[in-house]
Design an enzyme around this catalytic site. Structure first.
Site, PDB file in Angstrom:
ATOM      1  N   ARG A 190      40.741  38.020  44.881  1.00  0.00           N
ATOM      2  CA  ARG A 190      40.918  38.625  46.208  1.00  0.00           C
ATOM      3  C   ARG A 190      41.923  39.764  46.094  1.00  0.00           C
ATOM      4  O   ARG A 190      42.507  40.178  47.065  1.00  0.00           O
ATOM      5  CB  ARG A 190      41.470  37.570  47.183  1.00  0.00           C
ATOM      6  CG  ARG A 190      40.482  36.509  47.565  1.00  0.00           C
ATOM      7  CD  ARG A 190      41.138  35.444  48.414  1.00  0.00           C
ATOM      8  NE  ARG A 190      41.979  34.560  47.635  1.00  0.00           N
ATOM      9  CZ  ARG A 190      43.130  34.054  48.049  1.00  0.00           C
ATOM     10  NH1 ARG A 190      43.614  34.357  49.224  1.00  0.00           N
ATOM     11  NH2 ARG A 190      43.831  33.248  47.275  1.00  0.00           N
ATOM     12  N   HIS A 194      45.567  43.661  38.182  1.00  0.00           N
ATOM     13  CA  HIS A 194      46.697  44.129  37.396  1.00  0.00           C
ATOM     14  C   HIS A 194      46.480  43.669  35.952  1.00  0.00           C
ATOM     15  O   HIS A 194      45.456  43.047  35.645  1.00  0.00           O
ATOM     16  CB  HIS A 194      48.037  43.701  37.986  1.00  0.00           C
ATOM     17  CG  HIS A 194      48.218  42.222  38.189  1.00  0.00           C
ATOM     18  ND1 HIS A 194      48.086  41.310  37.174  1.00  0.00           N
ATOM     19  CD2 HIS A 194      48.528  41.504  39.312  1.00  0.00           C
ATOM     20  CE1 HIS A 194      48.325  40.092  37.635  1.00  0.00           C
ATOM     21  NE2 HIS A 194      48.575  40.177  38.937  1.00  0.00           N
ATOM     22  N   ASP A 284      47.656  27.873  40.531  1.00  0.00           N
ATOM     23  CA  ASP A 284      47.609  27.705  41.990  1.00  0.00           C
ATOM     24  C   ASP A 284      46.316  28.276  42.581  1.00  0.00           C
ATOM     25  O   ASP A 284      46.346  29.031  43.558  1.00  0.00           O
ATOM     26  CB  ASP A 284      48.832  28.384  42.628  1.00  0.00           C
ATOM     27  CG  ASP A 284      49.052  27.888  44.066  1.00  0.00           C
ATOM     28  OD1 ASP A 284      48.574  26.785  44.390  1.00  0.00           O
ATOM     29  OD2 ASP A 284      49.688  28.611  44.851  1.00  0.00           O
ATOM     30  N   HIS A 285      45.210  27.911  41.974  1.00  0.00           N
ATOM     31  CA  HIS A 285      43.912  28.430  42.423  1.00  0.00           C
ATOM     32  C   HIS A 285      43.642  27.998  43.873  1.00  0.00           C
ATOM     33  O   HIS A 285      43.720  26.832  44.208  1.00  0.00           O
ATOM     34  CB  HIS A 285      42.797  27.911  41.504  1.00  0.00           C
ATOM     35  CG  HIS A 285      41.486  28.593  41.738  1.00  0.00           C
ATOM     36  ND1 HIS A 285      40.960  29.508  40.870  1.00  0.00           N
ATOM     37  CD2 HIS A 285      40.611  28.516  42.759  1.00  0.00           C
ATOM     38  CE1 HIS A 285      39.810  29.957  41.345  1.00  0.00           C
ATOM     39  NE2 HIS A 285      39.579  29.361  42.498  1.00  0.00           N
TER      40      HIS A 285
END
Lengths: 379, 75
Positions: A190, A194, A284-285
């Site tokens: 989302r 980077h 932390d999906h």
């Protein structure tokens, strides 16, 4: 060979043109039910098989089974309840109804069952909390009191400004086959990419035939990158840094639930239906705040030996000044003092102030794209 | 209130039961039934995976390829 669809068969709930015209010409004869944007997106995802094997919104036996056992009533793994809620009962079981988003009839639904649920129980089971500050919980608490289960047929789709980048499972499956990819890793995002994202994607691609970047488009919260910025940034990254014969980009519309571990399983199932054989699960999906442990989702995959898609667990990456490149905690022996973590918040601040992030954080070409937008973030 | 799940009984040889019971000691499995359920799900899933892949009609496949070419996904 690409993954078999979840449940064994790719579901498609689209009606033939003539049937569609007939239904629309008779639309005043059907009870009319208004739905919100998220449910309209769910309808598209059911109709195009992204939620295979679902043919419609869950009936109570499947709903209860998903809530308590993370499986449909026939034992197929399924972790997120896909439900339609209404505030009033203006129709009966056995009726066919038309579901409208604003003034657009989206689908016909055959009402198999109307039932109720304890919202707190729903929230605690799916989100592991009933804290109304959790966006998924807040959505459940706002739901109407009745849930409606039954099969659907899609009549219209929501306007799609990104149709050029939208592929359905029937298309990605043929695309992967044509490209000769037998193993495909999917990456959900989302965000504007980077260097940490690029590292993770390329590390995974090393072990498979193809990389399928599948950004989630849809309603966002304040401060998120706008959809067009994400797409343009990936286009640029692909142009300059990705092998054309081993990577592809297509979007999917989906309403995030922020259910952490349960949603990670759901995201994997969606990508299995697109044909992916592997799915990247990072830190932390699908989480929000600190409701879930950073690698809690990884453990949940252990409960699904029959998921049919292989998770690729990749740790958070960072730049190590001693290694001189992107690494992760498993492969870098150096102390924390040499590590530079790429924070989305920090990048956002730099972008907003017009400061170019260092090349080890963001590709200059990507930064140029982001900078070319007057308002890259949702306000 | 947790929904009660339906279960049924399957017989396995006692020595096999004992072997499994010993094997799951100190693992995350809390019962032989849990372990057997896990293994059977895994085996069935891998058998299903080997079955024939879904085939689209020629006409449908050509239509999809045409769109993929138009969008630049295929040459």
């Amino acid at each position: 060979m690409v993954s078999k669809p979840h449940g064994g068969k790719l579901i498609r709930r689209l009606v033939a043109d003539r049937t569609r015209e007939r239904i629309l010409s008779e639309q005043k004869e059907y009870p009319r039910v208004q739905i919100d944007h998220g449910r309209a997106v769910d309808l598209e995802n059911i109709a195009h098989g992204i939620y295979s094997p679902l043919k419609g919104f869950l009936t109570s036996d499947d709903f209860e089974s998903v809530l308590h056992h993370m499986r449909l009533s026939d034992d197929t793994p399924w972790t997120i309840p896909i439900v339609l809620d209404v505030r009033e009962k203006t129709f009966d079981e056995g009726d066919a109804i038309l579901l409208y988003y604003e003034n657009l009839p989206i689908a016909r639904m055959h009402v198999e069952e109307i039932y109720t649920t304890d919202k707190k129980e729903f929230a605690v089971n799916v989100f592991k909390t009933d804290d109304p500050a959790h966006p998924g919980v807040a959505r459940v608490m706002e739901m109407g009191d009745y849930l409606v289960g039954g099969e659907i047929e899609l009549l219209n789709e929501l306007p799609n400004p990104f149709a050029r980048y939208t592929l359905r499972p029937v298309e990605t499956r043929i695309l992967f086959k044509e490209r000769g990819w037998k193993t495909i890793v999917a990456f959900q995002t989302r965000n504007v990419p980077h260097l940490g994202h690029e590292y993770v994607q390329k590390a995974a691609l090393t072990f498979v035939d193809g990389l399928f970047i599948n950004p989630v488009l849809g309603r966002k919260k304040k401060g998120d990158y706008r959809d067009e910025v994400i797409i343009k940034a990936y286009e640029t990254l692909f142009e300059h840094y990705y092998p054309k014969d081993a990577a592809t980009l297509a979007t999917v519309r989906y309403e995030m639930r922020y259910a952490g571990p349960r949603e990670a399983i759901h995201h994997a199932i969606m990508r299995k239906n697109f044909g992916a054989t592997h799915f990247i699960v990072g830190r932390d999906h699908a989480g929000v705040g600190d409701y879930y442990g950073p690698y809690e989702a990884w453990d949940l995959f252990d409960e699904f030996p029959d998921l049919g898609i292989t998770p690729m667990f990749i740790r958070e990456s960072f730049y190590c000044k001693k290694c001189g490149g992107m690494v992760n905690a498993k492969i870098c022996p150096h102390d924390e003092e040499f590590h530079i973590h790429i924070s989305g918040t920090k990048l956002r601040k730099m972008i907003l102030s017009g400061e170019q992030p260092p090349e080890y954080m963001m590709r200059p070409e990507v930064f140029e794209v982001v900078r070319s937008f007057e308002k890259p973030f949702v306000e | 209130m947790e929904e009660e799940r339906k279960y049924t009984t399957v017989s396995i040889p006692k020595p096999l039961y004992d072997k499994i019971k010993k094997r799951i000691e100190g693992t995350g499995f809390t019962s032989v039934s849990d372990y057997v359920t896990y293994v059977l799900r895994e085996v069935l899933a891998s058998l299903e995976e080997e079955e024939r892949e879904e085939v689209f009609t020629e006409e449908e496949e050509e239509k999809v390829k045409e769109r993929l070419r138009a969008l630049g996904y295929l040459d």
